[in-house]
Scaffold this motif. Structure first.
Motif, PDB file in Angstrom:
ATOM      1  N   THR A 381     102.248 -25.835  -1.217  1.00 45.35           N
ATOM      2  CA  THR A 381     103.386 -25.768  -0.308  1.00 45.35           C
ATOM      3  C   THR A 381     102.901 -25.521   1.112  1.00 45.35           C
ATOM      4  OG1 THR A 381     103.660 -23.362  -0.492  1.00 45.35           O
ATOM      5  CG2 THR A 381     104.734 -24.730  -2.176  1.00 45.35           C
ATOM      6  N   PRO A 382     103.761 -25.780   2.107  1.00 43.74           N
ATOM      7  CA  PRO A 382     103.387 -25.444   3.488  1.00 43.74           C
ATOM      8  C   PRO A 382     103.033 -23.970   3.657  1.00 43.74           C
ATOM      9  CG  PRO A 382     105.291 -26.894   3.477  1.00 43.74           C
ATOM     10  CD  PRO A 382     105.050 -26.508   2.050  1.00 43.74           C
ATOM     11  N   GLU A 383     103.742 -23.102   2.905  1.00 41.85           N
ATOM     12  CA  GLU A 383     103.434 -21.669   3.005  1.00 41.85           C
ATOM     13  C   GLU A 383     102.029 -21.363   2.490  1.00 41.85           C
ATOM     14  OE1 GLU A 383     107.800 -22.292   2.797  1.00 41.85           O
ATOM     15  OE2 GLU A 383     106.089 -23.019   1.640  1.00 41.85           O
ATOM     16  N   ASP A 384     101.621 -22.051   1.413  1.00 40.82           N
ATOM     17  CA  ASP A 384     100.260 -21.868   0.884  1.00 40.82           C
ATOM     18  C   ASP A 384      99.234 -22.248   1.939  1.00 40.82           C
ATOM     19  OD1 ASP A 384     101.376 -21.114  -1.509  1.00 40.82           O
ATOM     20  OD2 ASP A 384     101.144 -23.095  -2.436  1.00 40.82           O
ATOM     21  N   LYS A 385      99.468 -23.375   2.599  1.00 41.95           N
ATOM     22  CA  LYS A 385      98.515 -23.855   3.599  1.00 41.95           C
ATOM     23  C   LYS A 385      98.474 -22.926   4.804  1.00 41.95           C
ATOM     24  CE  LYS A 385      99.098 -28.643   2.135  1.00 41.95           C
ATOM     25  NZ  LYS A 385      99.643 -29.981   2.462  1.00 41.95           N
ATOM     26  N   ALA A 386      99.625 -22.419   5.192  1.00 41.95           N
ATOM     27  CA  ALA A 386      99.657 -21.463   6.303  1.00 41.95           C
ATOM     28  C   ALA A 386      98.896 -20.193   5.939  1.00 41.95           C
ATOM     29  CB  ALA A 386     101.103 -21.132   6.669  1.00 41.95           C
ATOM     30  N   GLY A 387      98.970 -19.785   4.664  1.00 45.88           N
ATOM     31  CA  GLY A 387      98.215 -18.620   4.215  1.00 45.88           C
ATOM     32  C   GLY A 387      96.720 -18.854   4.312  1.00 45.88           C
ATOM     33  N   LEU A 388      96.275 -20.071   3.982  1.00 42.45           N
ATOM     34  CA  LEU A 388      94.849 -20.401   4.118  1.00 42.45           C
ATOM     35  C   LEU A 388      94.414 -20.273   5.570  1.00 42.45           C
ATOM     36  CD1 LEU A 388      92.114 -21.584   3.275  1.00 42.45           C
ATOM     37  CD2 LEU A 388      93.143 -23.867   3.475  1.00 42.45           C
ATOM     38  N   LYS A 389      95.211 -20.826   6.485  1.00 44.21           N
ATOM     39  CA  LYS A 389      94.848 -20.736   7.899  1.00 44.21           C
ATOM     40  C   LYS A 389      94.779 -19.288   8.365  1.00 44.21           C
ATOM     41  CE  LYS A 389      96.083 -22.423  12.488  1.00 44.21           C
ATOM     42  NZ  LYS A 389      97.043 -23.226  13.292  1.00 44.21           N
ATOM     43  N   ALA A 390      95.710 -18.470   7.920  1.00 45.32           N
ATOM     44  CA  ALA A 390      95.719 -17.057   8.316  1.00 45.32           C
ATOM     45  C   ALA A 390      94.461 -16.349   7.824  1.00 45.32           C
ATOM     46  CB  ALA A 390      96.972 -16.373   7.779  1.00 45.32           C
ATOM     47  N   ARG A 391      94.049 -16.647   6.588  1.00 45.01           N
ATOM     48  CA  ARG A 391      92.842 -16.006   6.053  1.00 45.01           C
ATOM     49  C   ARG A 391      91.599 -16.431   6.835  1.00 45.01           C
ATOM     50  NH1 ARG A 391      95.248 -17.718   1.289  1.00 45.01           N
ATOM     51  NH2 ARG A 391      93.600 -19.249   0.855  1.00 45.01           N
ATOM     52  N   LEU A 392      91.525 -17.702   7.163  1.00 42.22           N
ATOM     53  CA  LEU A 392      90.370 -18.195   7.909  1.00 42.22           C
ATOM     54  C   LEU A 392      90.288 -17.546   9.289  1.00 42.22           C
ATOM     55  CD1 LEU A 392      90.591 -21.994   6.993  1.00 42.22           C
ATOM     56  CD2 LEU A 392      88.932 -20.341   6.115  1.00 42.22           C
ATOM     57  N   LEU A 393      91.419 -17.484   9.984  1.00 44.74           N
ATOM     58  CA  LEU A 393      91.418 -16.883  11.316  1.00 44.74           C
ATOM     59  C   LEU A 393      91.137 -15.391  11.259  1.00 44.74           C
ATOM     60  CD1 LEU A 393      94.404 -18.752  13.016  1.00 44.74           C
ATOM     61  CD2 LEU A 393      91.955 -19.225  13.186  1.00 44.74           C
TER      62      LEU A 393
END
Length: 621
Positions: A381-393
């Protein structure tokens, strides 16, 4: 002990650095300096310089740098104070007297070193005796050569609560307890910590025993840990100690590599396979202090982890510890073993060459960070992908060095963008079989281009901003004005990948229309495109350039439109090739690379000039 900066500066001044280094390395005079082949890495041409006036050495090959004290610690393997004492004797200087507390601590440590040396002698003797038979069978089952068993100091702790105390009766029980060899339990008599175990000494950088590790031999003992290490003592700090560092240091200078494995038995297995630069932490994840110690040997140590989930967790723990410490040129590489195999399994099953291949294929820290976080949770989901970006940053924010932080953010953000906003590839246009499609009256027939091959698909022409975008807008306007020519140029259009999503959608719509069974008039085509809510190009999109095919009709308009399409295909290809040639010229300005760069520059200028002529541009491109 108080060593002031002034005292240390005086010590450095009195010591001849070239003379000190010349005892271990052959040095030659080179002007006001001395040169030598670097003792910290293999080289045939000297790049190691020694400057007595400034009091430092520097290697232009591997970056090794330091003064006389650093030479004694990094090359000779001495602790700082021992290095200072040796240099002070040579310089004829008195080392400042220690304060009473420091003197008492040093004396205590000296006594504990004696205790540990005596314990090591006892364990080695026990291994050779009858009671060590089970331990010897285990070593034989591992296939360790006798030389490796001897060099690593394997021993055996008898399965007795008092055997070590009795063997070391010359030392008081308090010292044995302080050294971590005996355990005190309230209300009970102290007892030996290591019982019925294969013993391995843990040494400091000077080769002195400071702790022990023991492996259990009895499979029936399920209530005891498989591996047991000494506790922290005045001699031993497991978070600061790196197992086998005193052997790996000299080996790493030969090949410029340090391999970090999970346990000391892995270290022994690699040494038996000829990989002598292996080290291991001691029962903990790799600590910040251990990483710093490894960086003194090589700038990029290689961490070797199992390929299972536990190995990935260990890799991430090491990565999170290393990120705040990263500095230019210093990082980690990570090698992943096949699932369920340790280094010894790999060597036995596939040979030492297979292990070398795994180490050579080790990946960069940023690659592993991206892969582990990407694969750790679903991305449905878009929320899953946003979570990945947050973890990376969040990982990026832990990096202290500003340049490295910025580069990590850019690298990981670009990878995330390619994953989250991947362009949906459209299939290459296939011309209709059995004909070339409708064409205008009197228009000469030309065969349709061949379908795209695999190599062409991988090199779709990407159109960004500038003249190529202006020309594309004009061509699309021309095709809408003259729809009978769409099929003729369909394959060329299918090769184009503009960055503008609207342009991309318009090309797709025209390609679909090109395969229609009947030709449409321009106004009918415009109506269809507008009903699909597609934005049609305007004169502003092609910078007001006045192409003939946008005003005329007939064969002349079709021929000029064909020339514009050919130009549209060639211009971005030339610009891409020019960018690649310029990069090659920056790395290697050979005559061949320079000539290729100039040829592409000339071709681009010629194309832009022709574009200006065709469009009768009102403004310079």
């Amino acid at each position: 002990m108080s060593l002031t900066p002034q005292w240390l500066d005086e010590l450095r001044t009195r010591v001849s650095l070239s003379g000190l280094i010349g005892r271990s390395v052959r040095v030659t005079k080179a002007g006001r300096e001395f040169k030598a082949c670097c003792p910290f890495h293999n080289e045939k041409t000297p790049s190691f310089t020694i400057n007595d006036e400034k009091g430092f050495y520097h290697c232009f090959g591997c970056g090794a740098h330091g003064d006389a004290i650093r030479w004694m610690t990094d090359h000779q393997g001495l602790p700082f104070m021992d290095a200072v004492k040796e240099l002070a004797v040579e310089a004829g200087m008195e080392v400042p007297a220690p304060d009473p507390r420091a003197a008492a601590k040093a004396e205590q440590q000296k006594s504990l070193h004696d205790v540990m040396a005596a314990a090591q002698d006892f364990f080695v003797r026990s291994l050779a005796e009858e009671r060590g038979e089970q331990a010897r069978r285990y070593l034989a089952s591992r296939g360790f050569p006798a030389g490796v068993v001897r060099d690593f100091g394997f021993g055996f702790a008898p399965d007795s609560r008092t055997a070590l105390k009795e063997a070391l009766s010359a030392f008081p029980d308090d010292m044995l307890i302080e050294a971590g060899l005996r355990i005190v339990v309230e209300g009970k008599e102290p007892y030996d910590r290591f019982r019925g175990r294969l013993m391995l000494p843990i040494l400091d950088p000077r080769g002195r025993v400071i702790a022990f590790g023991g492996r259990i031999l009895s499979a029936e003992k399920t209530d005891a840990p498989k591996y047991l290490n000494s506790p922290d003592t005045p001699l031993f700090d497991k978070g600061r100690t790196v197992y086998n560092l005193h052997r790996a240091g000299p080996a790493s200078r030969q090949n410029g590599r340090v391999v970090v494995v999970e346990g000391y038995m892995d270290v022994v297995a690699l040494a038996a396979a000829g990989i002598g630069e292996a080290v291991a932490p001691l029962g903990t994840a790799l600590t910040e202090h251990q990483i710093e110690r490894l960086w003194r040997l090589v700038e990029t140590p290689t961490l070797c982890f199992d390929g299972d989930a536990a190995g990935q967790r260990a890799a991430m723990r090491a990565i999170t510890r290393a990120l705040p410490l990263l500095r230019p040129g210093h990082s980690l590489r990570i090698a992943t073993l096949p699932a369920g195999m340790d280094p010894d399994d790999v060597v036995k099953a596939q040979g030492p060459a297979a292990m070398e291949t795994l180490l050579d294929d080790a990946r960069s820290l940023v690659d592993v960070l991206w892969q582990v976080e990407r694969d750790s949770l679903p991305l449905a989901t878009p929320e899953d992908k946003a979570g990945l970006k947050a973890r990376l940053l969040q990982h990026c924010e832990t990096i202290a060095h500003p340049d490295i932080k910025s580069l990590y953010r850019r690298e990981l953000t670009e990878r995330f963008g390619e994953l989250a906003f991947a362009r949906k590839e459209r299939p290459p246009f296939q011309p209709r079989q059995g004909g070339s499609g409708p064409r205008g009256k009197g228009q000469p027939w030309k065969p349709a281009p061949l379908p795209l091959g695999a190599q062409d698909k991988a090199k779709m022409l990407r159109i960004g901003t500038g003249p190529s975008t202006n020309l594309l807008a004009a061509v699309l306007s021309g095709l809408i004005l003259h729809p009978q020519h769409i099929v003729r140029h369909a394959d060329s259009l299918a090769r184009l990948h503009p960055e503008d999503a609207g342009m991309c959608a318009l090309i797709d719509a025209l390609l679909v229309q090109s395969d229609s069974m009947q030709a449409l008039e321009s106004e009918a085509l415009r109506t269809i495109l507008l009903e699909r809510e597609l934005r049609l190009p305007s004169a502003q999109d092609y910078a007001g350039m006045r192409f003939g095919f946008l005003a005329g009709s007939g064969d002349s308009a079709g021929d000029e439109l064909a020339e514009a399409v050919a130009l549209l295909v060639e211009l971005p290809a030339v610009e891409e090739a020019l960018a690649a040639a310029s990069k090659r010229a920056e790395i290697d300005l050979s005559d061949e690379n320079f000539a290729e760069q100039q040829r592409l520059v000339a071709r681009r200028l010629a194309l832009l000039a022709r574009l200006g002529q065709m469009g009768r541009a009102r403004a310079a491109l």
